[in-house]
Design an enzyme around this catalytic site. Structure first.
Site, short mmCIF file in Angstrom:
data_model
loop_
_atom_site.label_atom_id
_atom_site.label_comp_id
_atom_site.label_asym_id
_atom_site.label_seq_id
_atom_site.Cartn_x
_atom_site.Cartn_y
_atom_site.Cartn_z
N ARG A 1 -8.76 42.94 -25.85
CA ARG A 1 -8.95 41.61 -25.27
C ARG A 1 -8.25 40.56 -26.14
O ARG A 1 -7.94 39.46 -25.68
CB ARG A 1 -10.43 41.27 -25.06
CG ARG A 1 -10.68 39.88 -24.52
CD ARG A 1 -12.01 39.71 -23.80
NE ARG A 1 -13.13 40.24 -24.54
CZ ARG A 1 -13.65 39.70 -25.64
NH1 ARG A 1 -13.14 38.57 -26.13
NH2 ARG A 1 -14.67 40.25 -26.24
N TYR B 1 1.00 22.86 -6.88
CA TYR B 1 0.45 24.07 -6.25
C TYR B 1 -1.02 23.85 -5.91
O TYR B 1 -1.82 23.44 -6.75
CB TYR B 1 0.63 25.26 -7.21
CG TYR B 1 -0.11 26.49 -6.76
CD1 TYR B 1 0.12 27.05 -5.50
CD2 TYR B 1 -1.05 27.09 -7.58
CE1 TYR B 1 -0.57 28.17 -5.08
CE2 TYR B 1 -1.73 28.22 -7.17
CZ TYR B 1 -1.50 28.75 -5.92
OH TYR B 1 -2.19 29.85 -5.51
N ASP C 1 5.21 23.48 -15.10
CA ASP C 1 5.14 24.69 -14.28
C ASP C 1 6.55 24.93 -13.74
O ASP C 1 7.03 24.22 -12.87
CB ASP C 1 4.12 24.52 -13.14
CG ASP C 1 3.99 25.78 -12.27
OD1 ASP C 1 4.90 26.62 -12.30
OD2 ASP C 1 2.97 25.89 -11.56
N LYS D 1 5.46 35.75 -9.59
CA LYS D 1 6.57 35.41 -8.69
C LYS D 1 7.88 36.00 -9.22
O LYS D 1 8.01 37.20 -9.29
CB LYS D 1 6.66 33.89 -8.51
CG LYS D 1 5.30 33.20 -8.33
CD LYS D 1 4.52 33.69 -7.13
CE LYS D 1 3.23 32.88 -6.99
NZ LYS D 1 2.25 33.48 -6.13
C1 PLP Z 1 4.05 26.95 -8.52
C2 PLP Z 1 2.88 27.86 -8.73
N1 PLP Z 1 2.17 27.74 -9.85
C3 PLP Z 1 1.09 28.55 -10.09
C4 PLP Z 1 0.70 29.50 -9.18
C5 PLP Z 1 -0.51 30.36 -9.46
O1 PLP Z 1 -0.11 31.63 -9.87
P1 PLP Z 1 -0.96 32.98 -9.65
O2 PLP Z 1 -1.08 33.19 -8.18
O3 PLP Z 1 -0.16 34.00 -10.38
O4 PLP Z 1 -2.30 32.75 -10.28
C6 PLP Z 1 1.43 29.66 -8.00
C7 PLP Z 1 1.01 30.67 -7.01
O5 PLP Z 1 1.45 30.65 -5.87
C8 PLP Z 1 2.54 28.81 -7.77
O6 PLP Z 1 3.28 28.92 -6.65
#
Ligand code: PLP
Length: 383
Positions: A56, A108, A181, A206
């Site tokens: 962990r 998001y 992000d 992604k």
């Molecule tokens: C731009 C963006 N940031 C964060 C996330 C969250 O990621 P996760 O689904 O891997 O938790 C996503 C998910 O679609 C996203 O498109």
């Protein structure tokens, strides 16, 4: 981590393809092993044999993906997490109650829900602002209180572009950190740290993994400072850890990152240009289009392409958009993005009644199929 044998410095695509030149010192294998062990032995003197305690806290399988991310992002250190959400929320959880945080008004959706719900309940003061205007962000900063500015560029799902360098200036003037992000941009097209950011976050689910078969997240930091140590402590203590097999798959995916993203960006640019003037299309949202609002900033801060995400606004409102998506045969109707298969999603349906996303918008993640097949499929579905 094994022997890292690539001559240094190699270019980023070489570093990725060779997983930093990894060779297993015991076997000569050029692919690292999976480390499923949860615990590590102590010697008779009660000292850990190899410095590792418990999985962990960390796993040997994190070393290479983290080192590669650090290299690709040009940072000081990286950490992988059990999801993009756990990476993002760890940044906020490392702050303290009462801290003020600025977030964009296009972000998001699930992260917005967390910020408005949990983060606020736990005492963070979260304020959303239009990040396309640095003057507005500067005016929203509360000196001494604002500890973090969070941006997402290009943003999900309208591809809004934020000027990373301008935001870094605003953040640093206020003594705050800038976190980006960069999921849509990927390290292939943008290196936020070189533009002044302090933290870079990816939903590694992604493009980094790229095959729609791992949920993972990552953070890379400019400096191993107090906030970074707190983030690492959040990962250990909250247990937001990536499984060893997922870490292995993530590294395997990252080895092809550069070819995948280059092809996806090329294809997305062609699709965006092809449908820009289509009579059944209201608007194509793509940072590579000269007519797109954020194009000038995107052209400044994105290298070698504008990414594989395109949003189409189809004439006829939500019914028109849903009818169009229902007719698609090659594109798969599914959430998520950045995989080898092209996906389409009506975001307003997923985000619910409070969604700010235009009801006629379809978010399209361009995969690695033949671009002609993707174009023809959209053509027939628009008829
Ligand atoms: C731009 C963006 N940031 C964060 C996330 C969250 O990621 P996760 O689904 O891997 O938790 C996503 C998910 O679609 C996203 O498109």
């Amino acid at each position: 981590m094994g022997i890292v044998s690539s001559p240094d410095p190699v270019r980023p695509a070489t570093a990725a393809a060779q997983a930093l030149g990894f060779v297993d010192p015991q076997t000569g294998a050029i692919v690292p092993p999976v480390h499923p062990a949860t615990t590590y032995e102590r010697g008779a003197d009660n000292q850990l044999l190899a410095g590792r305690l418990y999985s962990r806290a960390d796993n040997p399988g994190y070393d290479l993906p983290e080192a590669l991310l650090t290299r690709l992002e040009g940072g000081a250190a990286s950490a992988v997490f059990s999801s993009g959400m756990s990476a993002a929320t760890s940044v906020l959880m490392a702050l303290r109650p009462g801290d003020h945080v600025l977030v964009p008004n296009v972000i998001y959706w699930a992260f917005r829900s967390w910020l408005v719900g949990w983060a606020t309940d736990w005492g963070l003061r979260v304020e959303s602002v239009d990040m396309t205007d640095p003057a507005r962000v500067a005016a929203a900063v509360q000196p001494g209180r604002t500890k973090l500015i969070w941006i997402e560029t290009p943003a999900n799902p309208t591809l809004v572009v934020t000027d990373i360098a301008a935001m870094a200036e605003v953040a640093h003037r206020a003594g705050a950190l800038l976190a980006v992000d960069s999921t849509f941009a990927t390290p292939v097209h943008t290196q936020p740290i070189a533009l002044g950011a302090d933290l870079v976050m990816h939903s590694a689910t992604k493009y980094l993994n790229g095959h729609s078969d791992v949920i993972a997240g990552s953070l890379t930091t400019r400096a191993v400072d107090d906030h970074w140590q707190r983030i690492k402590a959040v990962r250990v203590q909250s247990g937001n850890v990536l499984g060893p097999f997922e870490a292995w798959l993530l590294l395997r995916g990252m080895r092809t990152l550069f070819v995948r993203v280059a092809a996806q960006s090329r294809s997305a640019a062609r699709i965006a240009g092809h449908f820009e003037k289509h009579p059944r299309v209201e608007e194509v949202l793509y940072p590579g289009l000269a007519a797109f609002r954020g194009h000038a900033v995107a052209a400044r801060q994105m290298r070698g392409g504008f990414g594989g995400m395109v949003s189409l606004r189809v004439k006829g409102g939500a019914p028109g958009a849903l009818a169009f998506s229902g007719k698609l045969r090659v594109w798969k109707r599914a959430t998520s993005l950045g995989g080898v298969e092209s996906l389409v999603e009506h975001r307003a349906s997923v985000e619910g009644p409070q969604s700010p996303t235009p009801p006629d918008l379809l978010r399209m993640s361009v995969g690695l199929e033949d671009t002609e097949d993707l174009i023809q499929d959209i053509e027939q579905a628009l008829r």
